[in-house]
Design a protein around this motif. Structure first.
Motif, PDB file in Angstrom:
ATOM      1  N   TRP A   5       3.629  63.874 123.922  1.00 20.31           N
ATOM      2  CA  TRP A   5       4.836  64.282 123.202  1.00 20.31           C
ATOM      3  C   TRP A   5       5.811  64.998 124.153  1.00 20.31           C
ATOM      4  O   TRP A   5       6.991  64.684 124.188  1.00 20.31           O
ATOM      5  N   VAL A   6       5.302  65.913 124.982  1.00 23.75           N
ATOM      6  CA  VAL A   6       6.152  66.640 125.918  1.00 23.75           C
ATOM      7  C   VAL A   6       6.815  65.665 126.883  1.00 23.75           C
ATOM      8  O   VAL A   6       8.038  65.675 127.070  1.00 23.75           O
ATOM      9  N   TYR A   7       5.991  64.771 127.453  1.00 19.39           N
ATOM     10  CA  TYR A   7       6.514  63.790 128.406  1.00 19.39           C
ATOM     11  C   TYR A   7       7.601  62.949 127.766  1.00 19.39           C
ATOM     12  O   TYR A   7       8.668  62.719 128.323  1.00 19.39           O
ATOM     13  N   TRP A   8       7.317  62.512 126.560  1.00 22.44           N
ATOM     14  CA  TRP A   8       8.248  61.600 125.903  1.00 22.44           C
ATOM     15  C   TRP A   8       9.577  62.275 125.594  1.00 22.44           C
ATOM     16  O   TRP A   8      10.652  61.689 125.789  1.00 22.44           O
ATOM     17  N   THR A   9       9.548  63.547 125.125  1.00 28.39           N
ATOM     18  CA  THR A   9      10.795  64.233 124.807  1.00 28.39           C
ATOM     19  C   THR A   9      11.591  64.564 126.068  1.00 28.39           C
ATOM     20  O   THR A   9      12.810  64.521 126.056  1.00 28.39           O
ATOM     21  N   ILE A  10      10.880  64.889 127.166  1.00 32.42           N
ATOM     22  CA  ILE A  10      11.609  65.259 128.384  1.00 32.42           C
ATOM     23  C   ILE A  10      12.130  64.035 129.130  1.00 32.42           C
ATOM     24  O   ILE A  10      13.311  63.938 129.463  1.00 32.42           O
ATOM     25  N   VAL A  11      11.246  63.058 129.367  1.00 29.57           N
ATOM     26  CA  VAL A  11      11.618  61.926 130.218  1.00 29.57           C
ATOM     27  C   VAL A  11      12.344  60.826 129.453  1.00 29.57           C
ATOM     28  O   VAL A  11      13.175  60.118 130.021  1.00 29.57           O
ATOM     29  N   GLN A  12      12.075  60.694 128.166  1.00 28.66           N
ATOM     30  CA  GLN A  12      12.654  59.614 127.365  1.00 28.66           C
ATOM     31  C   GLN A  12      12.462  58.242 128.017  1.00 28.66           C
ATOM     32  O   GLN A  12      13.447  57.551 128.311  1.00 28.66           O
ATOM     33  N   PRO A  13      11.191  57.832 128.258  1.00 30.64           N
ATOM     34  CA  PRO A  13      10.956  56.540 128.909  1.00 30.64           C
ATOM     35  C   PRO A  13      11.295  55.388 127.954  1.00 30.64           C
ATOM     36  O   PRO A  13      11.366  55.608 126.748  1.00 30.64           O
ATOM     37  N   PRO A  14      11.505  54.191 128.508  1.00 30.47           N
ATOM     38  CA  PRO A  14      11.759  53.044 127.614  1.00 30.47           C
ATOM     39  C   PRO A  14      10.534  52.789 126.731  1.00 30.47           C
ATOM     40  O   PRO A  14       9.411  52.843 127.214  1.00 30.47           O
ATOM     41  N   PRO A  15      10.753  52.523 125.443  1.00 32.52           N
ATOM     42  CA  PRO A  15       9.643  52.346 124.493  1.00 32.52           C
ATOM     43  C   PRO A  15       8.715  51.194 124.867  1.00 32.52           C
ATOM     44  O   PRO A  15       7.564  51.176 124.455  1.00 32.52           O
ATOM     45  N   SER A  16       9.214  50.232 125.638  1.00 30.34           N
ATOM     46  CA  SER A  16       8.331  49.115 125.994  1.00 30.34           C
ATOM     47  C   SER A  16       7.290  49.567 127.017  1.00 30.34           C
ATOM     48  O   SER A  16       6.269  48.917 127.208  1.00 30.34           O
ATOM     49  N   VAL A  17       7.513  50.697 127.676  1.00 29.04           N
ATOM     50  CA  VAL A  17       6.538  51.209 128.638  1.00 29.04           C
ATOM     51  C   VAL A  17       5.681  52.301 128.007  1.00 29.04           C
ATOM     52  O   VAL A  17       4.462  52.226 127.984  1.00 29.04           O
ATOM     53  N   ILE A  18       6.321  53.333 127.506  1.00 31.33           N
ATOM     54  CA  ILE A  18       5.594  54.366 126.761  1.00 31.33           C
ATOM     55  C   ILE A  18       6.331  54.607 125.449  1.00 31.33           C
ATOM     56  O   ILE A  18       7.429  55.161 125.425  1.00 31.33           O
TER      57      ILE A  18
ATOM     58  N   SER B 210       6.904  56.199 121.596  1.00 30.01           N
ATOM     59  CA  SER B 210       6.663  57.528 121.032  1.00 30.01           C
ATOM     60  C   SER B 210       5.435  57.462 120.129  1.00 30.01           C
ATOM     61  O   SER B 210       5.030  56.391 119.690  1.00 30.01           O
ATOM     62  N   ILE B 211       4.851  58.623 119.861  1.00 32.89           N
ATOM     63  CA  ILE B 211       3.680  58.671 118.988  1.00 32.89           C
ATOM     64  C   ILE B 211       4.023  58.046 117.645  1.00 32.89           C
ATOM     65  O   ILE B 211       3.238  57.298 117.061  1.00 32.89           O
ATOM     66  N   LEU B 212       5.207  58.355 117.184  1.00 29.76           N
ATOM     67  CA  LEU B 212       5.641  57.866 115.881  1.00 29.76           C
ATOM     68  C   LEU B 212       5.687  56.333 115.841  1.00 29.76           C
ATOM     69  O   LEU B 212       5.263  55.710 114.873  1.00 29.76           O
ATOM     70  N   ASP B 213       6.190  55.726 116.927  1.00 30.71           N
ATOM     71  CA  ASP B 213       6.245  54.263 117.010  1.00 30.71           C
ATOM     72  C   ASP B 213       4.865  53.652 116.829  1.00 30.71           C
ATOM     73  O   ASP B 213       4.696  52.656 116.126  1.00 30.71           O
ATOM     74  N   VAL B 214       3.898  54.271 117.504  1.00 31.06           N
ATOM     75  CA  VAL B 214       2.539  53.731 117.441  1.00 31.06           C
ATOM     76  C   VAL B 214       2.014  53.805 116.020  1.00 31.06           C
ATOM     77  O   VAL B 214       1.436  52.847 115.493  1.00 31.06           O
TER      78      VAL B 214
ATOM     79  N   ALA C 256       4.300  47.985 124.015  1.00 31.14           N
ATOM     80  CA  ALA C 256       3.273  48.956 124.366  1.00 31.14           C
ATOM     81  C   ALA C 256       2.685  49.610 123.116  1.00 31.14           C
ATOM     82  O   ALA C 256       1.520  50.004 123.104  1.00 31.14           O
ATOM     83  N   ASP C 257       3.492  49.742 122.067  1.00 31.63           N
ATOM     84  CA  ASP C 257       2.979  50.357 120.835  1.00 31.63           C
ATOM     85  C   ASP C 257       1.824  49.548 120.239  1.00 31.63           C
ATOM     86  O   ASP C 257       0.830  50.104 119.798  1.00 31.63           O
ATOM     87  N   ILE C 258       1.967  48.213 120.262  1.00 24.21           N
ATOM     88  CA  ILE C 258       0.883  47.370 119.742  1.00 24.21           C
ATOM     89  C   ILE C 258      -0.372  47.540 120.601  1.00 24.21           C
ATOM     90  O   ILE C 258      -1.489  47.681 120.092  1.00 24.21           O
TER      91      ILE C 258
END
Ligand SMILES: Nc1ncnc2c1ncn2[C@@H]1O[C@H](COP(=O)(O)OP(=O)(O)OP(=O)(O)O)[C@@H](O)[C@H]1O
Ligand SMILES: [Mg+2]
Lengths: 262, 258, 260
Positions: free
Chosen positions: C23-36, C38-42, C218-220
Motif C-alpha cells: 500500500w505504501v509503495y503504491w501510494t508513493i510510486v503510483q506504478p502502472p497497474p499492469s505492473v503492480i 492496487s490492493i483494491l484492483d486485486v 497483473a491483478d489477475i
C-alpha cells in the motif's frame, strides 16, 4: 593382489548401475519397433545417439547446459545462505515460528511457476525472471526442512547441554546444527530437484537459452530426437551434481550419526 | 539335576564396521539349566548384550554355537522372550495392546488374553494406564510395560538386558521380588544382565562375572537358595551368607574396573 | 492479556507487513497497474472472476486433475516404496533408475508427452503422477529404513513372523515419513499441475494466470497466485492434518506443531 581385487569389485559395482538402464533401453527399443511407433512420437535409440553427436560437435548442448547449470548453482548458493539461518530462526524461536510458519506454509502452496507470469511482467523475458523463480522454489524447502530438523531434535539434548552451562551459540553448533543437518541436506537435495525443474519450466516459457528452451524449441519442429537428448542431458546433469556434491554430504551426515541401517 | 536349556560353547563375536573388525566378546562358554536363573554382571562394553542377542537369535555368532533344548539357535523364537536394554515397546500401541501383543500373535482367545493382561497390569502396578500410549508414561513405567509384554507371552526362557535400570529404586525392589517369586513358582529359565551386584546375587541361582572387553566369563558363583525361593529383601539383607557372596562378587567386579 | 492477543495475531504479521508495504509503495510510486495493481484492483478482479467469470470452472478443472494424479502417484509410490524398502536388492537394482527419472520428473516430460497425450487432462495427470510418485516413494523407503531395529526384534521375539513385523512395526513406524511424503507430494503435485496448465491446457488456474500475463493483467495473476496458495493450504488442513492428528501425533512420534 588385494588392491587388484578391490578394483575389480568396484568396476563390477559401476556396471551394476548401468544394468537397469540397459534393460530400459532394450524395452524402449522393443516397444518402438514392436508396435511400429511413429518417429513423431518416439524415436529409436540410435537416432537419439546421432542427435547427441550433432548437438555436441556444434557446441549447442554445451552452451544450453552451461546456462542452466550456472543458474541452478547461483540459485542454490543464495537459497542456502539465506534459507538455513532463516530455518534456524523459525525453528528455535517460538515467536518467529508462530509468525512465519503459517506464512511459509502458504507460500509453499504457491509454486514458483505461479509467479512466473508476474515475474515476466516485472522483469521481462530475462534471466532475472528465471533466477527469481528458481530461488523462490529452492528456498522454501530449505527453510522448512531446517525448521523441521531443528524441531525434531529431542528437547533432552538441548536441556542436557544447557545444564552443562552451554551458551545459546554453543547449543546451535553442538546440537541444532548436527541434529538438523541430515534434514537440511535432505531439504537442499529436494529443493535442488524442484529448483531444477522450476528452472526447466521457466526456461521453456522465457526462451532465453538453457535446456528447457532447447527441448521446448525442439517441440516446435517435432524433433523428438533432440527432445530426448535434452531430457537425458537434464537428468544426467542433475545426477552428476547430485552425486558429486550433494550425496557425499548426505551419506556423511546420515550414515555418520547411525540413523540409516545397513 | 535338570536338563540343559541353553548351551553356549566356544562363542566369540566380531562386528564388521567401516573402520574394521571390532571384537565384541572373548571366548564364552555358558550352560543354563532348565528352571535356573542365571545373572550376569560385567563392565560396560564387555559384550553382555552381544551374548544375550546371540542367545535370542538376533546375532549369528562369528565363532562357536548356541543350543536351545539341544537344537542350534537359528533366529528369534517365541520360546525365548527378550526384554531389551533399549525401550522396545511399540509407540503406536496402548499399554494394554502392547502387553497383549505376544498373545495376539499366538492367537490366544480374547477372554484369556484380557485375563492375562489384567493380571500383569496389576502385578506391574500399571492400573489406570491401560489405554495410554507409551509416550504418556514415565520411563520406569515404560520399562514395566516391556517386562509385562514379555512375561505375558509366556516363553520358556526369558532373556533380560538390564530391565530395571531405568526403574526407580522403590519400584525396583518390588519388581525384583516379583520376578524372584515368579522364577521360583513358574520354573522359567532366566538369563538376566545387570550392573547391580546386589540384584545379581538376589535374583540369581548362579552369578556370572565377566572380564572387561573383550569379555570372557571370569567366575561363576553358586547362590544357595534356602526354603522356597528365599528371594525377599528382608531375609536377603539379614543373611550373612548372601552378604558374603555379594562381597565376593563385588571384589571380582572391582578388579575389572574400566 | 495483551500478550495473549499478540500471540494469537502473530501469524497474520507477515501478511499484514506485506500488505502495508504494498500500500505504501503504491501510494508513493503510483506504478502502472499492469505492473503492480492496487490492493483494491486485486480484490475487485477477484470478485468479478468469482461471480461473473470463469473461476469456478477453472477450480473444478484443476482440482479434478490434481486428485486423479495425486491419488495415482500416492498409491503407486507407496506400493513401490514398500517393495524397495523391505527388499534391499530390489531397492539397489532400481535405485539408479529412480535417481534418473526423479531428476527428470514432472515438467521435463512435457515437450515429449504433449505429442503422445495432446493438451488436456491426460497430460496434466501424467505430469502430476510423475512428480508425486518419486516423493512418496523416497519417503516410504526412508521411513521404512529408519524404523528402529529393536522394535522389530521385540516383535520377532514375541513370535511374530515377517508379516506381523511389517503390519505392526514397519507400517506404523514408517507412517510419519509416508505422511510427510504424501503431504509434500500433494504440495508438489499442485505445483506441477500449475506448470502443466500454464503450457499444456485450455482451462484451470494455471491457464487463468497465463491469460493474465498475455493481457498484461497483473491483478489477475496476483489474485490467481494467492488463490492457488489458499487452495493448497486448505487441502493440507482439511485432508492431511486430521489424519496426522489421529495417528502419528497421538502416538507421540511427531509433536503437534501444525496450527490447529
Ligand atoms: N552393532 C555394533 N557394531 C559395532 N560394534 C558393536 C555393535 N554393538 C556392539 N558393539 C561393540 O561390541 C562391544 C560389546 O557391546 P555390548 O553392547 O555387548 O556391551 P555391553 O556389555 O552390553 O555394554 P553395556 O553394559 O554398556 O550395555 C562394545 O565394545 C561395542 O562397542
Ligand atoms: Mg548392553
Amino acid at each position: 593382489m588385494r588392491n587388484g581385487c578391490d578394483a575389480m569389485t568396484r568396476h563390477l559395482r559401476d556396471l551394476r548401475v548401468l544394468l537397469p538402464f540397459a534393460v530400459l533401453i532394450a524395452i524402449w527399443w522393443g516397444l518402438k519397433d514392436g508396435f511400429g511407433i511413429s518417429d513423431k512420437l518416439l524415436v529409436a535409440p540410435p537416432l537419439v545417439w546421432s542427435a547427441f553427436g550433432t548437438l555436441i560437435t556444434r557446441g549447442i548442448l554445451a552452451e544450453y547446459a552451461s546456462t542452466s547449470l550456472s543458474m541452478i548453482g547461483i540459485a542454490t548458493l543464495i537459497s542456502f545462505v539465506v534459507g538455513v539461518p532463516l530455518g534456524f530462526a523459525v525453528g528455535t524461536n517460538r515467536y518467529a515460528a508462530r509468525a512465519l510458519e503459517g506464512f511459509l506454509r502458504y507460500l509453499q502452496g504457491i509454486s514458483g511457476i505461479a509467479w512466473l507470469p508476474l515475474a515476466i511482467l516485472w522483469f521481462g523475458f530475462t534471466h532475472t525472471t528465471t533466477l527469481a523463480i528458481v530461488i523462490y522454489t529452492l528456498i522454501v524447502p530449505i527453510i522448512f526442512n531446517t525448521m523441521t530438523g531443528v524441531r525434531a531434535i529431542p528437547e533432552n539434548y538441548v536441556l542436557a547441554l544447557r545444564s552443562l552451562g552451554a551458551s545459546r551459540l554453543r547449543i546451535v553448533t553442538d546440537v541444532y546444527f548436527p541434529g538438523a543437518l541430515p534434514s537440511i541436506v535432505v531439504g537442499t537435495r529436494l529443493g535442488m530437484g524442484y529448483g531444477w525443474r522450476a528452472l526447466i519450466a521457466s526456461e521453456m516459457l522465457v526462451r532465453q537459452g538453457g535446456l528447457g528452451d532447447l527441448i521446448f524449441g525442439a517441440r516446435t519442429f517435432s524433433q523428438i530426437d533432440r527432445i530426448m537428448v535434452g531430457m537425458i542431458a537434464i537428468g544426467t546433469l542433475y545426477i552428476v551434481v547430485d552425486r558429486l556434491l550433494v550425496q557425499p554430504v548426505e551419506s556423511m551426515t546420515l550414515a555418520r550419526w547411525g540413523v540409516l541401517r545397513k | 539335576m535338570s536338563a540343559d536349556k541353553i548351551v553356549v560353547s566356544g562363542f566369540r563375536h566380531f562386528f564388521q564396521s567401516d573402520s574394521g573388525r571390532v571384537q565384541a566378546t572373548g571366548e564364552i562358554d555358558v550352560t543354563i539349566r532348565e528352571g535356573e536363573v542365571v545373572t550376569l554382571v560385567g563392565p560396560s562394553g564387555c559384550g553382555k548384550t552381544t551374548l544375550l542377542k546371540a542367545i535370542a537369535g538376533f546375532i549369528t555368532p562369528s565363532e562357536g554355537q548356541i543350543l536351545c533344548d539341544g537344537k542350534p539357535v537359528r533366529g528369534p523364537g517365541r520360546e525365548r522372550g527378550v526384554v531389551f536394554q533399549e525401550l522396545a515397546i511399540l509407540p503406536w500401541r496402548t499399554v494394554r495392546k502392547n502387553i497383549a501383543h505376544g498373545l495376539e500373535i499366538a492367537r490366544v482367545p480374547k477372554a484369556e488374553r484380557d485375563r492375562t493382561v489384567e493380571r500383569l497390569i496389576g502385578l506391574m502396578s500399571l492400573n489406570g494406564f491401560e489405554d495410554r500410549y507409551p509416550h504418556e508414561l514415565s520411563g520406569g513405567m515404560r520399562q514395566r510395560v516391556a517386562v509385562a509384554r514379555t512375561w505375558a507371552a509366556d516363553p520358556d526362557v526369558i532373556l533380560m538386558d538390564e530391565p530395571f535400570a531405568a526403574v526407580d529404586a522403590m519400584t525396583r525392589l518390588t519388581l525384583q521380588e516379583e520376578l524372584g517369586r515368579l522364577c521360583a513358582t513358574t520354573h522359567k529359565t532366566v538369563f538376566f544382565i545387570t550392573h547391580s551386584v546386589e540384584e545379581a546375587v538376589f535374583l540369581g541361582d548362579r552369578v556370572l562375572v565377566m572380564t572387561k572387553r573383550p569379555g570372557t566369563i571370569k567366575a561363576t558363583l553358586d547362590v544357595p537358595r534356602h526354603g522356597k525361593g528365599g528371594r525377599d529383601w528382608d531375609s536377603f539383607t539379614g543373611d550373612p551368607e548372601m552378604r558374603a557372596i555379594s562381597e565376593q562378587v563385588m571384589h571380582l567386579v572391582h578388579a575389572e574396573r574400566v | 492479556m495483551m500478550g495473549r492477543i499478540a500471540w494469537k495475531l502473530l501469524p497474520a504479521a507477515p501478511a499484514l507487513a506485506i500488505l502495508f508495504a504494498w500500500w505504501v509503495y503504491w501510494t508513493i510510486v503510483q506504478p502502472p497497474p499492469s505492473v503492480i495493481p492496487s490492493i483494491l484492483d486485486v480484490v475487485r478482479t477477484g470478485a468479478e472472476l468469482a461471480f461473473g467469470g470463469r473461476l469456478a470452472g477453472d477450480i473444478v478443472a484443476s482440482m479434478g486433475r490434481l486428485l486423479g494424479g495425486v491419488a495415482f502417484g500416492m498409491v503407486t509410490g507407496m506400493i513401490a516404496g514398500f517393495i524397495a524398502g523391505l527388499w534391499r536388492p530390489v531397492a539397489d537394482f532400481f535405485n539408479p533408475l529412480v535417481v534418473f527419472f526423479n531428476a527428470i520428473s514432472g515438467i521435463v516430460w512435457l515437450p515429449l508427452v504433449i505429442g503422445w497425450l495432446g493438451v488436456g487432462n491426460a497430460l496434466a495427470t501424467f505430469l502430476i503422477w510423475n512428480t508425486v510418485f518419486f516423493i512418496v516413494f523416497q519417503n516410504t523407503v526412508l521411513g521404512i529404513q529408519l524404523v528402529p531395529e529393536v522394535l522389530e526384534q521385540g516383535v520377532r521375539s514375541l513370535g511374530g513372523g515377517r508379516w506381523e513385523t511389517i503390519r505392526s512395526v514397519t507400517l506404523p513406524g514408517a507412517l510419519p515419513y509416508i505422511l510427510s511424503g504424501v503431504r509434500s507430494g500433494l504440495g508438489f503435485g499442485w505445483r506441477a499441475l500449475i506448470a502443466a496448465e500454464l503450457v499444456g491446457a485450455t482451462t484451470g488456474l494455471g491457464q487463468l494466470i497465463f491469460s493474465g500475463s498475455e493481457y498484461h493483467r497483473a491483478d489477475i495473476i496476483i489474485f490467481g497466485a494467492l488463490l492457488i496458495g489458499a487452495i493448497a493450504m486448505l487441502m493440507d488442513r482439511w485432508l492431511l492434518a486430521p489424519i496426522e492428528r489421529r495417528t502419528v501425533v497421538r502416538w507421540g512420534l511427531v509433536a503437534a506443531s501444525r496450527g490447529r
